[in-house]
Design an enzyme around this catalytic site. Structure first.
Site, PDB file in Angstrom:
ATOM      1  N   HIS A 280       1.020  -1.399   0.102  1.00  0.00           N
ATOM      2  CA  HIS A 280      -0.047   0.133  -0.130  1.00  0.00           C
ATOM      3  C   HIS A 280       1.006   1.102  -0.014  1.00  0.00           C
ATOM      4  CE1 HIS A 280      -4.093   2.096   0.429  1.00  0.00           C
ATOM      5  NE2 HIS A 280      -3.306   3.029   1.578  1.00  0.00           N
TER       6      HIS A 280
ATOM      7  N   SER B 270      -8.010   3.933  -3.515  1.00  0.00           N
ATOM      8  CA  SER B 270      -9.199   3.174  -3.059  1.00  0.00           C
ATOM      9  C   SER B 270      -9.178   2.766  -1.646  1.00  0.00           C
ATOM     10  CB  SER B 270      -8.483   1.545  -3.722  1.00  0.00           C
ATOM     11  OG  SER B 270      -7.260   1.562  -2.800  1.00  0.00           O
ATOM     12  N   HIS B 271     -10.469   2.644  -0.757  1.00  0.00           N
ATOM     13  CA  HIS B 271     -10.940   1.995  -0.186  1.00  0.00           C
ATOM     14  C   HIS B 271     -11.116   0.828   0.268  1.00  0.00           C
ATOM     15  CE1 HIS B 271     -10.292   4.678   4.870  1.00  0.00           C
ATOM     16  NE2 HIS B 271      -9.048   4.068   4.081  1.00  0.00           N
TER      17      HIS B 271
ATOM     18  N   ASP C  87      -5.743  14.396  -0.043  1.00  0.00           N
ATOM     19  CA  ASP C  87      -5.243  14.487  -1.135  1.00  0.00           C
ATOM     20  C   ASP C  87      -4.604  15.680  -2.211  1.00  0.00           C
ATOM     21  OD1 ASP C  87      -3.262  12.005  -0.331  1.00  0.00           O
ATOM     22  OD2 ASP C  87      -4.593  10.321  -1.584  1.00  0.00           O
TER      23      ASP C  87
END
Length: 779
Positions: A52, A97-98, A120
């Site tokens: 990640h 993504s989550h 971000d």
């Protein structure tokens, strides 16, 4: 010196499992430190060396992406990409993504996914102006998937609506492969409000390091490591690894940070997202080729008994790390506190290239920045040279294997019943993957900020008006930015290379369909385990396809996200990988949003045309029709001829700018019949279509996909001007691109004929009922 207290006494093998590290990783850590790591340091390496955070499996593949272009100002490596969109304006955008958090805690997982991507964006100095999402769930015949859908949509709408950023579009697909592992990808766009782009690299030794935002708690501890492992029956035990968000604090953080950035007194900024304080401090130090010292006793804490490990690995939301000018420190602190935010000096920039963490007057971690952030390990995988045998066998499939068509009816291999083409069209429109997503869109505020040109679902791409202080440019018009997220994961499953090319092409096509010029992409690579031969081959082939398409279409990659280990295990340890899903987020620009067009027909008697590529294939192989009607996921996806794709899109955009075209819609899932139906539904008008092909099967004509095809209507009054323009432009096409008239807009029915033979006769209200109610009927 580093503290050698009880923090250094731990079961190494058990701790390596917790941190998702290998024994080889541990030996490498010892080598880099020149000693054994203590437990806190091992946790820091665990998150920073996760897929990640460091892309240890995918970095060699990502290096092949084209990342530069005339409009690109900031590419991969910063918090988000930045492009020049003209009129002295800069667009910041990215997708993240989550997935795993949303699988076990759908509301908070999705909500914090929105919050994270917004940070971000504004960390670069940009005001967030739009959010899109790409969602994948298991089929809605299972209550667990319905519950996940409800939770995720509720989380996205809650956070986005409260923070005041419009959710303007996206895509949703359903397939059993996502039942244990849904995908939640969120893309955000922002408009730069500062003269200079705010970057993350630490500057000026001795500068204060300022912690701003929410308090630090125990939520989200180890979230980055959790996101880099597979889901199994014990994953619900990882709920503490899911963060809890507060959109109202995020709103204050946005406004306070943008105000502070405008002063020029913030030297660098990094949000505390994945891996929290560990990642933000390490990346800030590494990007500035300096070091950072942090005193955890100065960090605003939600609880009193937090260990150094918990402070450093917490992923509590709405937190920022800033390096600021020392002489402006008090002014900035007061400014942040005015917004109700914590603002504490927790450290300083140092010349020694290390991250040094202290707590209670002892150094609890001391690690070279290069070891944490720059020189992270890379996993080398062998790439199989030939596609897997099971795919080669699927590629041999041809339409001759389908039942013969008799009296305009065909036998469904799914239920062994015969259906007319009208009945098949209605079936496809009720497929949740094709059907209207209005049940979802209605829960999102798409109009906040008052710059959304089209409502979600009305056009092939979202379109946002770009304006500052409500001032138009010198031509008395507003420019705009279009955005689309796309991926046909069924195509990628059957051919990762072709499917990924098609994903880039379709996202560009959707942007072109509103009249905008595609400029650049961000991507979210959602794949299963890279540790299997097929898994890594899928990832590698997809990256090759994305690279080829981006080079051909001149849409460089400005950044993105990689999410691997998207697979689930059941109680019998059987692994179900997701369909490989490389989601493409495309952005484009248009000089005047008043010229943009939507998908639905506009006027009765407007002429209906189609443009496409003769060289590119269109086929029912790998189609929605084949899967949903015949229960077959087979065949090789159609090939995209990228040069023809460019010609088709360029011609369409030029025609839109000249006001010749009234509406446009790409031909994708469900083929021509579904595209025509959608145009009818969106406009409440019909269409009369005459097809002339002699040698093709009727189901191929109606339901084939591919071919770079775009359906558009020409205003009757502009038809001669359009024909004159077509004659001029067709000289550029060569033999490979065709543009032909296939019918006209009518009043109430969709009629499709083939050489005077009726294939379909359906009322628009029938189409609308099936299309609009499919998903809501599942609840």
């Amino acid at each position: 010196m580093i503290d050698s207290s009880s923090n250094n006494t731990y079961d190494v093998n058990e701790s390596l499992k917790v941190e998702n590290l290998t024994r080889d990783d541990y030996e490498e850590i010892c080598k880099r430190l020149g000693r054994k790591p203590n437990r806190t340091e091992l946790g820091m390496f665990g998150v920073m060396w996760s897929e990640h955070c460091c892309y240890r499996n995918s970095k060699p593949l990502l290096a092949n992406f084209p990342t530069t272009g005339k409009n690109v100002l900031v590419g991969p490596g910063e918090n988000a990409g930045v492009i020049d969109v003209g009129n002295d304006q800069k667009l910041v955008f990215k997708i993240e993504s989550h997935n795993h958090p949303s699988a076990i805690e759908p509301f908070q997982g999705a909500a914090t996914g929105v919050g994270g991507i917004l940070r971000d964006i504004f960390t670069m100095g940009a005001r967030p102006i739009a959010v899109l999402n790409s969602l994948r769930f298991g089929n809605l015949d299972k209550l667990s998937n319905i519950s996940l859908l409800r939770g995720v949509v509720s989380g996205i709408s809650h956070y986005g609506n409260c923070v005041g950023v419009p959710t303007v579009g996206g895509e949703i697909d359903f397939d059993d492969s996502y039942s244990g592992n849904p995908l939640v990808n969120v893309m955000a766009l922002g408009l730069l409000e500062t003269d200079e782009i705010v970057c993350s690299g630490a500057k000026e030794v001795g500068s204060p390091v300022l912690y701003v935002g929410n308090t630090t708690g125990k939520d989200g501890v180890g979230g980055a490591s959790f996101a880099s492992s597979e889901l199994n029956t014990n994953s619900l035990d990882n709920r503490p690894a899911v963060q809890v968000g507060d959109p109202f604090i995020e709103k204050s953080l946005i406004e306070a940070c943008l105000d502070a950035f405008k002063t020029g007194d913030v030297l660098s900024a990094q949000d505390m997202g994945a891996a929290g304080l560990t990642c933000s401090s390490a990346e800030m130090a590494a990007n500035g080729s300096l070091g950072i010292s942090i005193n955890l006793d100065l960090v605003p804490a939600r609880e009193n008994d937090m260990s150094a490990y918990q402070y450093l690995l917490s992923e509590s939301q709405e937190r920022m790390l800033l390096v600021v000018k020392e002489e402006k420190l008090n002014t900035l602190i007061n400014q942040f506190k005015k917004w109700g935010l914590f603002a504490n000096v927790i450290g300083e920039v140092i010349s020694r290239k290390e991250v040094i963490i202290s707590q209670k007057n002892q150094i609890v971690a001391q690690i070279p920045t290069s070891a944490l952030s720059d020189e992270t390990p890379i996993n080398i995988h062998n790439i199989i040279k030939e596609p897997p045998i099971h795919l080669l066998e699927k590629w041999e499939w041809t339409e001759e294997e389908l039942p013969a068509i008799s009296e305009n009816k065909i036998l469904s291999l799914k239920d062994q019943q015969k259906y007319s083409f009208s009945e098949i069209i209605l079936k496809l429109l009720s497929n949740p993957s094709i059907a209207s997503k209005s049940w979802v869109y209605r829960q999102y505020d798409s109009q906040v900020q008052s710059n959304t040109v089209f409502k979600p679902g009305d056009a092939d791409a979202a379109l946002i008006r770009l304006r500052r202080q409500d001032e138009k440019n010198k031509n008395n018009e507003f420019s705009g930015v279009a955005a689309s997220v796309d991926c046909n994961s069924r195509w990628v499953l059957l051919d990762p290379y072709r499917g990924s090319i098609a994903a880039v092409a379709e996202s560009a096509r959707n942007v072109s369909c509103v009249g905008a010029q595609p400029i650049a992409i961000t991507n979210n690579l959602n794949f299963s385990s890279p540790e299997t031969e097929i898994g890594y081959w899928q990832l590698s082939s997809a990256c090759d396809g994305i690279s080829k398409a981006c080079i051909a279409l001149e849409t460089p990659v400005t950044g993105g996200n990689v999410s691997l280990y998207n697979e689930s295990k059941n109680q019998n340890n059987q692994v179900t990988p997701i369909n490989p899903t490389p989601v493409i987020g495309m952005v484009g620009t248009i000089k005047n949003v008043d010229k943009a067009i939507s998908s639905g027909w506009k006027n009765i008697n407007d002429q209906i045309w189609i443009i496409g590529s003769n060289a590119s294939e269109s086929s029912i192989a790998a189609s929605s029709y084949l899967e949903y009607f015949h229960d077959l996921v087979t065949g090789r996806p159609p090939k995209i001829h990228l040069q023809d794709e460019k010609y088709c899109q360029s011609f369409l955009r030029d025609s839109i700018q000249k006001n010749y075209i009234a509406s446009s819609h790409d031909v994708s899932d469900g083929g021509l019949a579904v595209a025509l139906s959608e145009c009818c539904i969106l406009s409440s008008k019909g269409a009369y279509i005459q097809l002339e092909e002699k040698n093709a099967r009727q189901d191929n004509l109606l339901f084939s996909e591919g071919g770079s095809r775009i359906l558009f209507s020409v205003n009757k009054k502009e038809e001669q001007n359009f024909l004159n323009f077509l004659e001029i432009k067709s000289k550029d096409f060569g033999r490979n691109v065709y543009v032909k008239k296939i019918g006209f807009v009518s009043e109430h029915n969709l009629d499709i004929t083939l050489q005077d033979q009726t294939l379909c006769n359906l009322r628009v209200d029938e189409l609308t009922e099936k299309f609009n109610n499919s998903i809501s009927n599942c609840f």
